[in-house]
Motif scaffolding. Structure first.
Motif, PDB file in Angstrom:
ATOM      1  N   SER A 356      15.172 -46.806   9.011  1.00 62.52           N
ATOM      2  CA  SER A 356      14.904 -48.643   8.988  1.00 62.52           C
ATOM      3  C   SER A 356      14.075 -48.545   7.714  1.00 62.52           C
ATOM      4  O   SER A 356      13.124 -47.925   7.718  1.00 62.52           O
ATOM      5  CB  SER A 356      14.213 -49.002  10.204  1.00 62.52           C
ATOM      6  OG  SER A 356      13.027 -48.315  10.387  1.00 62.52           O
ATOM      7  N   PRO A 357      14.049 -49.657   6.834  1.00 61.48           N
ATOM      8  CA  PRO A 357      13.297 -49.635   5.611  1.00 61.48           C
ATOM      9  C   PRO A 357      11.630 -49.707   6.041  1.00 61.48           C
ATOM     10  O   PRO A 357      11.013 -49.244   5.213  1.00 61.48           O
ATOM     11  CB  PRO A 357      13.808 -51.178   5.208  1.00 61.48           C
ATOM     12  CG  PRO A 357      15.156 -51.260   5.678  1.00 61.48           C
ATOM     13  CD  PRO A 357      15.092 -50.905   7.184  1.00 61.48           C
ATOM     14  N   GLU A 358      11.301 -50.213   6.954  1.00 65.05           N
ATOM     15  CA  GLU A 358       9.976 -50.457   7.253  1.00 65.05           C
ATOM     16  C   GLU A 358       9.080 -49.116   7.323  1.00 65.05           C
ATOM     17  O   GLU A 358       7.977 -48.857   7.280  1.00 65.05           O
ATOM     18  CB  GLU A 358       9.361 -51.406   8.229  1.00 65.05           C
ATOM     19  CG  GLU A 358       9.979 -51.179   9.866  1.00 65.05           C
ATOM     20  CD  GLU A 358      11.271 -51.863   9.941  1.00 65.05           C
ATOM     21  OE1 GLU A 358      11.820 -51.917  10.979  1.00 65.05           O
ATOM     22  OE2 GLU A 358      12.119 -52.332   8.766  1.00 65.05           O
ATOM     23  N   ARG A 359      10.091 -47.951   7.793  1.00 60.41           N
ATOM     24  CA  ARG A 359       9.705 -46.535   8.081  1.00 60.41           C
ATOM     25  C   ARG A 359       9.613 -45.768   6.796  1.00 60.41           C
ATOM     26  O   ARG A 359       8.769 -44.734   7.007  1.00 60.41           O
ATOM     27  CB  ARG A 359      10.548 -46.038   9.173  1.00 60.41           C
ATOM     28  CG  ARG A 359      10.528 -46.587  10.685  1.00 60.41           C
ATOM     29  CD  ARG A 359      11.028 -45.593  11.446  1.00 60.41           C
ATOM     30  NE  ARG A 359      10.619 -44.456  11.531  1.00 60.41           N
ATOM     31  CZ  ARG A 359      11.593 -43.301  11.336  1.00 60.41           C
ATOM     32  NH1 ARG A 359      12.949 -43.419  11.239  1.00 60.41           N
ATOM     33  NH2 ARG A 359      11.122 -41.922  11.263  1.00 60.41           N
ATOM     34  N   VAL A 360      10.130 -46.185   5.929  1.00 63.35           N
ATOM     35  CA  VAL A 360      10.591 -45.203   4.738  1.00 63.35           C
ATOM     36  C   VAL A 360       9.072 -44.996   3.979  1.00 63.35           C
ATOM     37  O   VAL A 360       8.865 -43.722   3.599  1.00 63.35           O
ATOM     38  CB  VAL A 360      11.334 -45.840   3.440  1.00 63.35           C
ATOM     39  CG1 VAL A 360      11.361 -45.030   2.260  1.00 63.35           C
ATOM     40  CG2 VAL A 360      12.542 -46.132   3.954  1.00 63.35           C
ATOM     41  N   GLN A 361       8.225 -45.735   3.889  1.00 61.31           N
ATOM     42  CA  GLN A 361       6.893 -45.489   3.384  1.00 61.31           C
ATOM     43  C   GLN A 361       6.057 -44.495   4.069  1.00 61.31           C
ATOM     44  O   GLN A 361       5.559 -43.306   3.336  1.00 61.31           O
ATOM     45  CB  GLN A 361       6.063 -46.827   3.163  1.00 61.31           C
ATOM     46  CG  GLN A 361       4.468 -46.559   2.874  1.00 61.31           C
ATOM     47  CD  GLN A 361       4.599 -46.272   1.292  1.00 61.31           C
ATOM     48  OE1 GLN A 361       5.381 -46.380   0.559  1.00 61.31           O
ATOM     49  NE2 GLN A 361       3.376 -45.573   0.783  1.00 61.31           N
ATOM     50  N   ASP A 362       6.061 -44.606   5.485  1.00 65.16           N
ATOM     51  CA  ASP A 362       5.379 -43.324   6.169  1.00 65.16           C
ATOM     52  C   ASP A 362       6.242 -42.300   6.359  1.00 65.16           C
ATOM     53  O   ASP A 362       5.524 -41.080   6.697  1.00 65.16           O
ATOM     54  CB  ASP A 362       4.776 -44.063   7.532  1.00 65.16           C
ATOM     55  CG  ASP A 362       3.821 -45.359   7.388  1.00 65.16           C
ATOM     56  OD1 ASP A 362       3.199 -45.361   6.427  1.00 65.16           O
ATOM     57  OD2 ASP A 362       3.956 -46.140   8.018  1.00 65.16           O
ATOM     58  N   ALA A 363       7.440 -42.263   6.289  1.00 61.87           N
ATOM     59  CA  ALA A 363       8.375 -41.186   6.528  1.00 61.87           C
ATOM     60  C   ALA A 363       8.279 -40.172   5.406  1.00 61.87           C
ATOM     61  O   ALA A 363       9.415 -40.248   4.283  1.00 61.87           O
ATOM     62  CB  ALA A 363       9.905 -41.385   7.134  1.00 61.87           C
ATOM     63  N   THR A 364       7.246 -39.584   4.903  1.00 63.37           N
ATOM     64  CA  THR A 364       7.072 -38.767   3.758  1.00 63.37           C
ATOM     65  C   THR A 364       7.932 -37.578   3.593  1.00 63.37           C
ATOM     66  O   THR A 364       8.250 -37.149   2.421  1.00 63.37           O
ATOM     67  CB  THR A 364       5.642 -38.407   3.527  1.00 63.37           C
ATOM     68  OG1 THR A 364       5.163 -37.677   4.489  1.00 63.37           O
ATOM     69  CG2 THR A 364       4.583 -39.665   3.371  1.00 63.37           C
ATOM     70  N   TYR A 365       8.596 -37.286   4.568  1.00 65.35           N
ATOM     71  CA  TYR A 365       9.653 -36.177   4.479  1.00 65.35           C
ATOM     72  C   TYR A 365      10.738 -36.611   3.608  1.00 65.35           C
ATOM     73  O   TYR A 365      11.507 -35.693   3.109  1.00 65.35           O
ATOM     74  CB  TYR A 365      10.070 -35.491   5.676  1.00 65.35           C
ATOM     75  CG  TYR A 365      10.529 -36.445   6.685  1.00 65.35           C
ATOM     76  CD1 TYR A 365      11.813 -36.767   6.678  1.00 65.35           C
ATOM     77  CD2 TYR A 365       9.857 -37.356   7.577  1.00 65.35           C
ATOM     78  CE1 TYR A 365      12.600 -37.721   7.524  1.00 65.35           C
ATOM     79  CE2 TYR A 365      10.489 -38.179   8.332  1.00 65.35           C
ATOM     80  CZ  TYR A 365      11.868 -38.482   8.438  1.00 65.35           C
ATOM     81  OH  TYR A 365      12.280 -39.367   9.224  1.00 65.35           O
ATOM     82  N   VAL A 366      11.156 -37.981   3.736  1.00 69.90           N
ATOM     83  CA  VAL A 366      12.409 -38.433   2.997  1.00 69.90           C
ATOM     84  C   VAL A 366      11.954 -38.708   1.459  1.00 69.90           C
ATOM     85  O   VAL A 366      10.933 -39.332   1.024  1.00 69.90           O
ATOM     86  CB  VAL A 366      12.883 -39.833   3.441  1.00 69.90           C
ATOM     87  CG1 VAL A 366      13.757 -40.671   2.667  1.00 69.90           C
ATOM     88  CG2 VAL A 366      12.838 -39.922   4.857  1.00 69.90           C
ATOM     89  N   ARG A 367      12.802 -37.835   0.546  1.00 69.63           N
ATOM     90  CA  ARG A 367      12.213 -37.948  -0.822  1.00 69.63           C
ATOM     91  C   ARG A 367      13.588 -38.522  -1.707  1.00 69.63           C
ATOM     92  O   ARG A 367      13.162 -39.134  -2.807  1.00 69.63           O
ATOM     93  CB  ARG A 367      12.083 -36.336  -1.450  1.00 69.63           C
ATOM     94  CG  ARG A 367      11.154 -35.747  -0.607  1.00 69.63           C
ATOM     95  CD  ARG A 367       9.712 -36.374  -0.685  1.00 69.63           C
ATOM     96  NE  ARG A 367       9.263 -36.420  -1.780  1.00 69.63           N
ATOM     97  CZ  ARG A 367       8.667 -35.633  -2.471  1.00 69.63           C
ATOM     98  NH1 ARG A 367       8.431 -34.297  -1.977  1.00 69.63           N
ATOM     99  NH2 ARG A 367       8.123 -35.608  -3.800  1.00 69.63           N
ATOM    100  N   VAL A 368      14.651 -38.893  -1.088  1.00 71.07           N
ATOM    101  CA  VAL A 368      15.646 -39.372  -1.728  1.00 71.07           C
ATOM    102  C   VAL A 368      16.166 -40.378  -0.689  1.00 71.07           C
ATOM    103  O   VAL A 368      16.627 -40.276   0.190  1.00 71.07           O
ATOM    104  CB  VAL A 368      16.848 -38.655  -2.430  1.00 71.07           C
ATOM    105  CG1 VAL A 368      17.829 -39.280  -2.982  1.00 71.07           C
ATOM    106  CG2 VAL A 368      16.127 -37.360  -3.308  1.00 71.07           C
ATOM    107  N   LEU A 369      16.322 -41.628  -1.268  1.00 68.94           N
ATOM    108  CA  LEU A 369      16.734 -42.852  -0.187  1.00 68.94           C
ATOM    109  C   LEU A 369      18.060 -43.384  -0.857  1.00 68.94           C
ATOM    110  O   LEU A 369      17.833 -43.904  -2.173  1.00 68.94           O
ATOM    111  CB  LEU A 369      15.776 -43.676  -0.216  1.00 68.94           C
ATOM    112  CG  LEU A 369      16.057 -44.985   0.858  1.00 68.94           C
ATOM    113  CD1 LEU A 369      15.859 -44.494   2.178  1.00 68.94           C
ATOM    114  CD2 LEU A 369      14.903 -46.023   0.684  1.00 68.94           C
ATOM    115  N   LEU A 370      18.767 -43.424  -0.521  1.00 69.07           N
ATOM    116  CA  LEU A 370      20.208 -44.304  -0.948  1.00 69.07           C
ATOM    117  C   LEU A 370      20.162 -45.675  -0.399  1.00 69.07           C
ATOM    118  O   LEU A 370      19.696 -45.691   1.122  1.00 69.07           O
ATOM    119  CB  LEU A 370      21.347 -43.426  -0.167  1.00 69.07           C
ATOM    120  CG  LEU A 370      21.574 -42.080  -0.323  1.00 69.07           C
ATOM    121  CD1 LEU A 370      22.956 -41.530   0.197  1.00 69.07           C
ATOM    122  CD2 LEU A 370      21.605 -41.785  -1.901  1.00 69.07           C
ATOM    123  N   ALA A 371      20.503 -46.605  -1.202  1.00 67.58           N
ATOM    124  CA  ALA A 371      20.351 -48.133  -0.761  1.00 67.58           C
ATOM    125  C   ALA A 371      21.316 -48.825  -1.615  1.00 67.58           C
ATOM    126  O   ALA A 371      21.949 -48.495  -2.531  1.00 67.58           O
ATOM    127  CB  ALA A 371      18.824 -48.456  -1.457  1.00 67.58           C
TER     128      ALA A 371
END
Length: 850
Positions: A356-371
Motif C-alpha cells: 500500500s502506498p502509505e507503507r512504502v516510506q517506512d518499508a525500507t527493504y523496498v528499493r524499487v517500486l513499480l507504479a
C-alpha cells in the motif's frame, strides 16, 4: 504533535486557528451566520501535518497559539476519494498521537444520532450517494407510505445525524473540504452535487456551520465555493495562503529536479533504466557516507519505475531482469508495486508483491517500486529520489504529478551544501528535448512552486561541482564566520523558544540543568513583578477570589427598574479555571514550576491553593507576559552566543535544530553559514541539434575538475559585475549565492506589506586587503523591480548591524545604460534609502558609477 512544525507551518496554523475561532464565534452569535476559511499550500508543504496541529488545538487548546479548547468541536473530513481519506487518516495518525483513537471512518451501520465532540469523521462522496446504506430511506420518493423503513432497522440516516449535530448548541461542526477543487463540478442535470448539498444544506438539514477548505491553490478553493453557489448565504472570512518561498526555504522540499532524456531517437528504455539504477546506487553510497559522518541511520533511497496504465508484461519482465542484473545485491523482496489490483503481479518469471502506498516510506527493504498513475494523489515518499518513467511522451501530466509526490526531503530538512542529497532525478527514456520541455514547463507551472527564487531548480544533465582546491584556507574559514540572518516568525513565543533551547543544550550536555536554570530566572521575574506591582497584584488576587455579577429587577406596575451588583466567594473550581487561564498566559511549564517554587516546603494544601491564586493574579497584570518574554529572549540570546562554537561541533541534524530554535523570534536573528560541499550545475545548453558549452570562470568556491564554474545562467549585468570584480586584481575567490540553505548568505527585509522576507544577495567576493582576507556582498538587482526598494532598505539595516564585518556591502542597478552602485558602508546612503520614494530615486541621487 509528533512533528516539530516548520516556521511557515506554525504561522499558517496560528492564522488558521485565529480564523476558525472567529468563524465559531460568528456562528454562535445571534446572527448564526455560516462561514468558510481556506488553507492553501503547494504540493509537499505538509498540509495534513498543519491540519493535525489545528485539530489538536481545537480539541485540546494550545499554549503555543494562545487558543482555548472548543469542548464542542467536531470535525467532518470530506473528500471525493475513499483511498485519499485512508491516506489522510494514516498521516494524521503519524502526525498526532493524541488523535490516533479519535479518527473514525463513517461506515454503515452508523448508530450515532449525533457526531461526538472531539472526534474526526472521514466521509466521502459515495457514502452519501442515493443508493448508499448510510442514507437510503431518506427522501425516497418511490417508497410507499409506511414502507420507507431504514436499512438494518437503523431508525435514522446519516443526514439525520448531521442535522442533529448542527442543531445541537453544544457542538460546533467544522467540515474539512479536502482538495476543495474536487467534487464540485456541474452535473448534466440541475440536481446539486452531494458536496453542494452538504455545504448549503437541503431539505431539513441546515447548512454546515464552518467549511474549512484545504487545497493546493487559492483559485481552486475559490472556484469550488463559487460552483457551490454559496456567496449569498456564507461569508468567506479569510484565505490563509502559505508563501511558496518560505516552503522552499524551509528545507522540507528538495532543491533540484534533474531531468535526463536521450539526445537521439530510438528505444533507450534499457540504457536509461541502467542509468537510473546507477544513480540510485550512487545516492545510496552518498547517504551511507553522510550518515556515517553524522552518526545517523542511513537513508535508503528508492527508485520508482513508472509504467503505462496497461503495461506489457514482457516489457516489465525485461525491466526487472535489467534491475536484477545491474543491482545483483538487491534482496529478493526489494521490488514491489502499487498497482490498483492490490495483489501480487506476475511478469515472466518474476512475482512482484503489492504494497500500500502509505507503507512504502517506512518499508525500507523496498528499493524499487513499480507504479502507474493512481499513486500521484495523496501519497508522499521522501526517500523516493529517482524516477524512471516508461510512459509515452503524451503522458507528461502523469509524470509531473508523480514527480510532485517525490519532492520532499528524506530527513525533512536540507542537507546543507550538498546538492546531490537535495535533489530528485527523473529519467525519461521515451522523451526527446521537445517533450521533456513539456515536463519542465509543468514543473515550473502550477504543480510545483514557481518563480525566479521559488521552488526547485530544474536541471538537465548537470555536472557536480566540488570544493575548489585553489581557494586559500583563509577564505573557507572566513566563509563560516560570516554573519547571516534568519527569517522572523509571526507567531514566535519567547518562552517556548528558551524552553526548547534549554532542552537541546541539556540533551547535548552543553549545559546541565538548563531547563531548571531558565525557569529559576523566569521565577525571579515573577517575584520581581509581585514586589513592584504589589498593589495591583492585591486587587488581582481579590478578583480571582471573588465572582462578581449583576441583578436587574423590574416593577411591572410602576415600570421601575433597579440594577444591583453582587459578589460571591470563588470556589475551588472557579479558582482552578482562573489558574488554567493564567497558565496559558505564563505557559503551563513555568506555571507548574512556579507553584513548586512558591509552595516549597509547605505541607498543607492551602499553600498550593494560594500559589494557584498567585499565578492567576499575576497573569492578569498587563506587565507580566512582556516581562517574561523579555527575560526569555535575554536568556536565549546569552546562551546562543555562549555556546555558538560548541554547537558548530555537533552533528548537522543538531545544528539544524539550533538554527530552527534561533529563528523562533519576531526579529531577525544571527546565524552562521554552513560550508558548501557540492553543487549541481548545467554546463551546456542544446540549441537545435547542436550542443553549446556554457562560459566558465575560475576562482569559484565550487568548481569542476578544471577549476572552473559555469556562468551560463547569469544575466548580462551579473556577468559584467563578475568580470569587473575579477579584473580588480585582488580577488581570492567568489561565490554565486544559492537560493536556499545555510550555505547561502541571507538577510531579512520587510516587504511593502510589512511581512518579513529573505534576501539572498547574488555574489560574495573574497578579497585580499591590508587587513587580510575580507568579504564583499555585491547584489546586482534592477531598480525597476517591485521589490527593489524593500530590498535596499533590508541591506541598509543589515549593513548598519553587521557592516564592520565586511569590506563592502553594495547593491547595483543599471541606470541610463550604466551600472551604478549604492555603497551601504556609508551612513549617508543607509539613511537615504529609508526616505526615498522608490529605488530609482535612490540610485539617481546617492549612487556612484560602478
Amino acid at each position: 504533535m509528533r512533528f516539530t512544525l516548520k516556521d511557515y507551518q506554525a504561522d499558517a496554523v496560528g492564522d488558521t486557528l485565529h480564523e476558525l475561532t472567529s468563524a465559531r464565534d460568528f456562528y454562535r452569535s445571534t446572527s448564526k451566520r455560516v462561514s468558510s476559511v481556506a488553507l492553501t499550500a503547494t504540493t509537499g508543504a505538509g498540509k495534513t501535518v498543519m491540519a493535525a496541529a489545528v485539530i489538536e488545538a481545537l480539541f485540546w487548546g494550545s499554549d503555543d497559539f494562545d487558543i482555548a479548547p472548543d469542548p464542542g468541536a467536531v470535525v467532518l473530513w470530506f473528500s471525493d476519494d475513499p483511498a485519499l481519506n485512508q491516506r489522510t487518516r494514516h498521516r494524521l495518525e503519524q502526525a498526532s498521537d493524541r488523535l490516533r483513537n479519535r479518527l473514525v471512518t463513517v461506515e454503515h451501520p452508523f448508530r450515532y444520532q449525533k457526531l461526538q465532540a472531539g472526534n474526526v469523521y472521514f466521509l466521502n462522496t459515495s457514502k452519501l450517494s442515493k443508493n448508499s446504506l448510510l442514507v437510503r430511506g431518506r427522501d425516497d420518493a418511490d417508497a410507499l407510505p409506511g414502507l420507507d423503513a431504514h436499512p438494518d432497522t437503523v431508525p435514522f440516516t446519516f443526514w439525520d445525524t448531521l442535522r442533529n449535530t448542527i442543531e445541537d448548541d453544544g457542538l460546533t461542526l467544522y467540515m474539512v473540504l479536502d482538495e476543495a477543487h474536487r467534487g464540485m463540478g456541474k452535473r448534466p442535470s440541475e440536481t446539486p452535487t452531494i458536496v453542494k448539498r452538504l455545504i448549503n444544506g437541503h431539505s431539513d438539514v441546515p447548512a454546515i456551520p464552518i467549511v474549512w477548505g484545504i487545497s493546493a491553490t487559492v483559485q481552486r478553493f475559490e472556484d469550488a465555493m463559487s460552483a457551490a453557489e454559496v456567496q449569498s448565504n456564507r461569508v468567506h472570512l479569510a484565505t490563509v495562503q502559505v508563501d511558496p518561498v518560505r516552503i522552499q526555504e524551509s528545507g522540507l522540499l528538495k532543491d533540484d529536479i534533474v531531468l535526463d532524456f536521450p539526445a537521439e531517437t530510438g528505444d533507450f528504455n534499457t540504457v536509461l533504466l541502467r542509468r537510473g539504477i546507477r544513480k540510485v546506487k550512487a545516492l545510496s553510497r552518498a547517504w551511507v557516507m553522510y550518515s556515517a559522518d553524522q552518526g545517523e541511520e542511513p537513508v535508503k533511497p528508492l527508485m520508482v519505475l513508472q509504467v503505462p496504465n496497461k503495461p506489457s508484461p514482457t516489457e516489465v519482465a525485461a525491466a526487472i531482469d535489467v534491475i536484477r542484473d545491474e543491482w545483483p545485491e538487491l534482496e529478493s523482496d526489494a521490488i514491489a508495486h502499487v498497482f490498483g489490483d492490490h495483489s501480487a503481479q506476475t511478469f515472466g518469471p518474476h512475482s512482484i508483491p503489492y504494497i500500500s502506498p502509505e507503507r512504502v516510506q517506512d518499508a525500507t527493504y523496498v528499493r524499487v517500486l513499480l507504479a502507474k498513475d493512481a499513486i500521484s494523489t495523496g501519497w508522499d515518499c521522501p526517500r523516493a529520489e529517482v524516477m524512471v518513467s516508461f510512459r509515452p511522451a503524451k503522458d507528461e501530466t502523469h509524470i509531473t504529478q508523480l514527480l510532485g509526490r517525490m519532492i520532499r526531503t528524506p530527513l525533512a530538512r536540507r542537507i546543507e551544501g550538498n546538492d546531490m542529497l537535495n535533489s530528485v532525478e527523473c529519467i525519461l527514456p521515451k522523451f526527446n528535448k521537445t517533450t521533456a520541455s513539456l515536463v519542465l514547463e509543468r514543473i515550473m507551472g502550477n504543480d510545483l512552486p514557481t518563480g525566479e527564487t521559488v521552488g526547485p531548480r530544474v536541471l538537465v544533465d548537470p555536472q557536480v561541482m566540488m570544493p575548489n582546491p585553489a581557494i586559500p584556507d583563509e577564505v573557507w574559514e572566513l566563509f563560516q564566520a560570516l554573519p547571516a540572518e534568519t527569517l522572523p516568525r509571526k507567531h514566535a513565543n519567547p518562552i517556548k523558544r528558551v524552553t526548547a533551547l534549554a532542552h537541546a543544550l541539556a540533551a547535548d550536555r552543553l549545559l546541565a540543568d538548563a531547563g531548571k536554570i531558565a525557569h529559576e530566572r523566569l521565577h525571579g521575574v515573577l517575584n520581581g513583578l509581585s514586589a513592584q506591582y504589589a498593589k495591583d497584584l492585591s486587587k488581582a488576587v481579590e478578583d480571582v477570589l471573588t465572582v462578581a455579577g449583576g441583578t436587574v429587577r423590574g416593577h411591572a406596575r410602576h415600570g421601575l427598574r433597579q440594577d444591583a451588583t453582587w459578589k460571591e466567594v470563588a470556589d475551588d473550581r472557579a479558582i482552578q479555571d482562573a489558574y488554567r487561564t493564567g497558565a496559558r498566559t505564563i505557559t503551563p511549564d513555568v506555571a507548574r514550576t512556579y507553584i513548586e517554587h512558591l509552595a516549597a516546603g509547605a505541607d498543607d494544601e492551602d499553600a498550593y491553593r494560594d500559589a494557584n491564586v498567585q499565578i492567576a493574579a499575576l497573569a492578569l497584570l498587563p506587565q507580566t507576559r512582556p516581562a517574561l518574554d523579555t527575560e526569555a529572549d535575554r536568556i536565549a540570546h546569552e546562551w546562543l552566543g555562549q555556546y555558538r562554537v560548541a554547537i558548530k561541533d555537533l552533528s548537522e541534524a543538531r545544528q539544524s535544530l539550533y538554527a530552527e530554535i534561533t529563528a523562533m523570534s519576531t526579529d531577525p536573528q544571527l546565524i552562521s553559514m554552513a560550508l558548501p560541499k557540492n553543487r549541481q550545475e548545467e554546463t551546456k545548453r542544446v540549441i537545435g541539434d547542436s550542443v553549446q558549452l556554457l562560459e566558465r570562470r575560475s576562482l569559484h568556491l565550487l568548481a569542476d575538475d578544471e577549476g572552473l564554474f559555469p556562468i551560463g545562467k547569469l544575466n548580462p549585468d551579473e556577468v559584467e559585475v563578475l568580470d569587473t570584480e575579477i579584473a580588480r586584481g585582488n580577488l581570492l575567490a567568489w561565490y554565486r549565492n544559492p537560493t536556499g540553505g545555510r550555505d547561502s548568505m541571507s538577510l531579512a527585509y520587510q516587504d511593502r506589506h510589512g511581512d518579513w522576507r529573505t534576501l539572498r544577495p547574488d555574489f560574495l567576493f573574497f578579497v585580499n586587503t591590508e587587513k587580510g582576507v575580507q568579504a564583499n556582498i555585491v547584489d546586482p538587482h534592477g531598480a525597476w523591480l517591485p521589490d527593489a526598494l524593500a530590498k535596499l532598505r533590508g541591506m541598509a539595516r543589515f549593513a548598519d548591524v553587521y557592516g564592520d564585518q565586511f569590506h563592502r556591502i553594495e547593491s547595483i542597478s543599471r541606470i541610463d545604460g550604466k551600472l551604478r552602485v549604492l555603497d551601504f558602508t556609508l551612513p549617508s546612503v543607509r539613511a537615504a534609502v529609508l526616505t526615498v520614494a522608490d529605488a530609482d530615486s535612490a540610485y539617481r541621487e546617492f549612487s556612484i558609477e560602478y
